[in-house]
Design an enzyme around this catalytic site. Sequence first.
Site, PDB file in Angstrom:
ATOM      1  N   THR A  66       0.838  -1.188   0.000  1.00  0.00           N
ATOM      2  CA  THR A  66       0.000   0.000   0.000  1.00  0.00           C
ATOM      3  C   THR A  66       0.878   1.246   0.000  1.00  0.00           C
ATOM      4  O   THR A  66       2.091   1.153  -0.151  1.00  0.00           O
ATOM      5  CB  THR A  66      -1.017  -0.065   1.181  1.00  0.00           C
ATOM      6  OG1 THR A  66      -1.932   1.010   1.044  1.00  0.00           O
ATOM      7  CG2 THR A  66      -0.346  -0.016   2.542  1.00  0.00           C
ATOM      8  N   LYS A  70       3.271   1.559  -3.921  1.00  0.00           N
ATOM      9  CA  LYS A  70       2.648   0.821  -5.027  1.00  0.00           C
ATOM     10  C   LYS A  70       3.405   0.962  -6.353  1.00  0.00           C
ATOM     11  O   LYS A  70       3.389   0.053  -7.169  1.00  0.00           O
ATOM     12  CB  LYS A  70       1.197   1.277  -5.217  1.00  0.00           C
ATOM     13  CG  LYS A  70       0.238   0.693  -4.181  1.00  0.00           C
ATOM     14  CD  LYS A  70      -1.197   1.077  -4.484  1.00  0.00           C
ATOM     15  CE  LYS A  70      -2.126   0.622  -3.382  1.00  0.00           C
ATOM     16  NZ  LYS A  70      -3.516   1.033  -3.574  1.00  0.00           N
ATOM     17  N   ASN A  91      -0.238  -3.850  -6.153  1.00  0.00           N
ATOM     18  CA  ASN A  91      -0.668  -3.843  -4.748  1.00  0.00           C
ATOM     19  C   ASN A  91      -0.658  -5.233  -4.108  1.00  0.00           C
ATOM     20  O   ASN A  91      -0.993  -5.377  -2.945  1.00  0.00           O
ATOM     21  CB  ASN A  91      -2.042  -3.166  -4.571  1.00  0.00           C
ATOM     22  CG  ASN A  91      -3.203  -4.076  -4.927  1.00  0.00           C
ATOM     23  OD1 ASN A  91      -3.046  -5.023  -5.692  1.00  0.00           O
ATOM     24  ND2 ASN A  91      -4.356  -3.785  -4.378  1.00  0.00           N
TER      25      ASN A  91
HETATM   26  P1  NDP Z   1      -4.367   8.654  -3.842  1.00  0.00           P
HETATM   27  O1  NDP Z   1      -3.839   9.583  -2.809  1.00  0.00           O
HETATM   28  O2  NDP Z   1      -3.432   7.920  -4.727  1.00  0.00           O
HETATM   29  O3  NDP Z   1      -5.403   9.435  -4.806  1.00  0.00           O
HETATM   30  C1  NDP Z   1      -6.364  10.320  -4.300  1.00  0.00           C
HETATM   31  C2  NDP Z   1      -7.024  11.034  -5.447  1.00  0.00           C
HETATM   32  O4  NDP Z   1      -8.031  11.925  -4.916  1.00  0.00           O
HETATM   33  C3  NDP Z   1      -6.081  11.905  -6.258  1.00  0.00           C
HETATM   34  O5  NDP Z   1      -6.450  11.868  -7.596  1.00  0.00           O
HETATM   35  C4  NDP Z   1      -6.320  13.303  -5.678  1.00  0.00           C
HETATM   36  O6  NDP Z   1      -6.026  14.330  -6.580  1.00  0.00           O
HETATM   37  C5  NDP Z   1      -7.813  13.229  -5.450  1.00  0.00           C
HETATM   38  N1  NDP Z   1      -8.296  14.216  -4.487  1.00  0.00           N
HETATM   39  C6  NDP Z   1      -7.916  14.374  -3.212  1.00  0.00           C
HETATM   40  N2  NDP Z   1      -8.616  15.400  -2.650  1.00  0.00           N
HETATM   41  C7  NDP Z   1      -9.434  15.888  -3.616  1.00  0.00           C
HETATM   42  C8  NDP Z   1     -10.412  16.925  -3.672  1.00  0.00           C
HETATM   43  N3  NDP Z   1     -10.690  17.687  -2.609  1.00  0.00           N
HETATM   44  N4  NDP Z   1     -11.088  17.134  -4.829  1.00  0.00           N
HETATM   45  C9  NDP Z   1     -10.829  16.371  -5.911  1.00  0.00           C
HETATM   46  N5  NDP Z   1      -9.913  15.369  -5.914  1.00  0.00           N
HETATM   47  C10 NDP Z   1      -9.239  15.129  -4.787  1.00  0.00           C
HETATM   48  O7  NDP Z   1      -5.291   7.645  -3.043  1.00  0.00           O
HETATM   49  P2  NDP Z   1      -5.865   6.241  -3.541  1.00  0.00           P
HETATM   50  O8  NDP Z   1      -6.184   6.342  -4.977  1.00  0.00           O
HETATM   51  O9  NDP Z   1      -5.011   5.157  -3.047  1.00  0.00           O
HETATM   52  O10 NDP Z   1      -7.231   6.202  -2.704  1.00  0.00           O
HETATM   53  C11 NDP Z   1      -8.352   6.985  -3.104  1.00  0.00           C
HETATM   54  C12 NDP Z   1      -9.564   6.488  -2.336  1.00  0.00           C
HETATM   55  O11 NDP Z   1      -9.801   5.139  -2.722  1.00  0.00           O
HETATM   56  C13 NDP Z   1      -9.356   6.468  -0.810  1.00  0.00           C
HETATM   57  O12 NDP Z   1     -10.541   6.875  -0.182  1.00  0.00           O
HETATM   58  C14 NDP Z   1      -9.089   5.000  -0.517  1.00  0.00           C
HETATM   59  O13 NDP Z   1      -9.506   4.641   0.779  1.00  0.00           O
HETATM   60  C15 NDP Z   1      -9.963   4.351  -1.568  1.00  0.00           C
HETATM   61  N6  NDP Z   1      -9.581   2.988  -1.895  1.00  0.00           N
HETATM   62  C16 NDP Z   1     -10.559   2.054  -1.809  1.00  0.00           C
HETATM   63  C17 NDP Z   1     -10.284   0.764  -2.098  1.00  0.00           C
HETATM   64  C18 NDP Z   1     -11.379  -0.237  -1.976  1.00  0.00           C
HETATM   65  O14 NDP Z   1     -11.075  -1.435  -2.045  1.00  0.00           O
HETATM   66  N7  NDP Z   1     -12.611   0.155  -1.816  1.00  0.00           N
HETATM   67  C19 NDP Z   1      -8.934   0.322  -2.518  1.00  0.00           C
HETATM   68  C20 NDP Z   1      -7.985   1.403  -2.621  1.00  0.00           C
HETATM   69  C21 NDP Z   1      -8.319   2.687  -2.304  1.00  0.00           C
HETATM   70  P3  NDP Z   1      -4.489  14.889  -6.712  1.00  0.00           P
HETATM   71  O15 NDP Z   1      -3.570  13.747  -6.856  1.00  0.00           O
HETATM   72  O16 NDP Z   1      -4.529  15.700  -7.926  1.00  0.00           O
HETATM   73  O17 NDP Z   1      -4.259  15.643  -5.446  1.00  0.00           O
END
Ligand code: NDP
Length: 284
Positions: A66, A70, A91
């Site tokens: 994680t 990754k 992952n």
């Molecule tokens: P990352 O940190 O890699 O990505 C987060 C994303 O959210 C980025 O694109 C970021 O944009 C965007 N973001 C953050 N804040 C904002 C905002 N206020 N407005 C718009 N976009 C925003 O995290 P992950 O991709 O690993 O995780 C994302 C979500 O997915 C989490 O809630 C995690 O818990 C969930 N998840 C769920 C899984 C499941 O099995 N259900 C598995 C893996 C993750 P930027 O990069 O441009 O800042």
Amino acid sequence: MKCYRENLVGVFGDPVDENPTGAILQAGFDAMKLNYRFITVKVSDGCLEDAIRGMRAMNFSGIGITMPHKQTVLKYLDEVSPDAAIMGAVNTVYWKKGKLYGENVDGKGFMMSLKEKNFDVAGKKAVVLGAGGASRAISVELALAGVRAITIVNIEEKQGMSLVDAINTSTSAKADFVLWNGSYALPDDTEILVNATSVGFSNEKDMPNIDYGTLKDTMTVCDVIPNRVTTRFLESAKEKGCLTFNGLGMLVNQATLCFKLWTGENAPKDVMEKALKKEFGIEE
Ligand code: NDP
């Protein structure tokens, strides 16, 4: 003869203290009376190479990866799956024909949730909010499953464009990018909408900044938030008559995929789902 040695599996990450994967998988191992022990391990930035060397030395059967590892982990593995290579993210690590092999089951868990309800994505048009780890895995799996077009909507351009390039270069789907700098109005022809941002995870009142007036009952709406049965985003979609999918299904499904890769056995999904709900205090 009795074997006192346990098969080790686990997760490497930082922060990792609140990662519930161990509780889900251990419940499955115990229910199946498999001699597996899941260890949640804090591996900080810069320490992953040593951790993977340790995993090899201690004969771990598999490990989950994680944040923040990754992407970094790819260079310490012997091989990666073709779709993980397109995503540029792994992952799950396991042994395949004697080689340490990287796979990404985030998006596969998501796709399983859709398939369980006989929802077919082929030929459809998707909008994915966010371009982080979860978005990369889901978007690439959607593209590989035959989605016609994908719009990636992100608040930062570089990440969004690199995902769009990966999809356009390596799949038959047509991807484009929209910079998210205000309330995003959904195109009329959107058929699948995914919130793959972290908005709504820490604060249940938060919602992705879209124009909710542009939601239509012809759209299928998914949220990856893994710690709630529903979210305000999903509730708004339900009010409009949309079919919805929450993030719990994705989380349990990917845990069942790891279970199979690590043990070779089919996972007891009901037991694992129950364990997840217990961890999050979700009423049955
Ligand atoms: P990352 O940190 O890699 O990505 C987060 C994303 O959210 C980025 O694109 C970021 O944009 C965007 N973001 C953050 N804040 C904002 C905002 N206020 N407005 C718009 N976009 C925003 O995290 P992950 O991709 O690993 O995780 C994302 C979500 O997915 C989490 O809630 C995690 O818990 C969930 N998840 C769920 C899984 C499941 O099995 N259900 C598995 C893996 C993750 P930027 O990069 O441009 O800042």
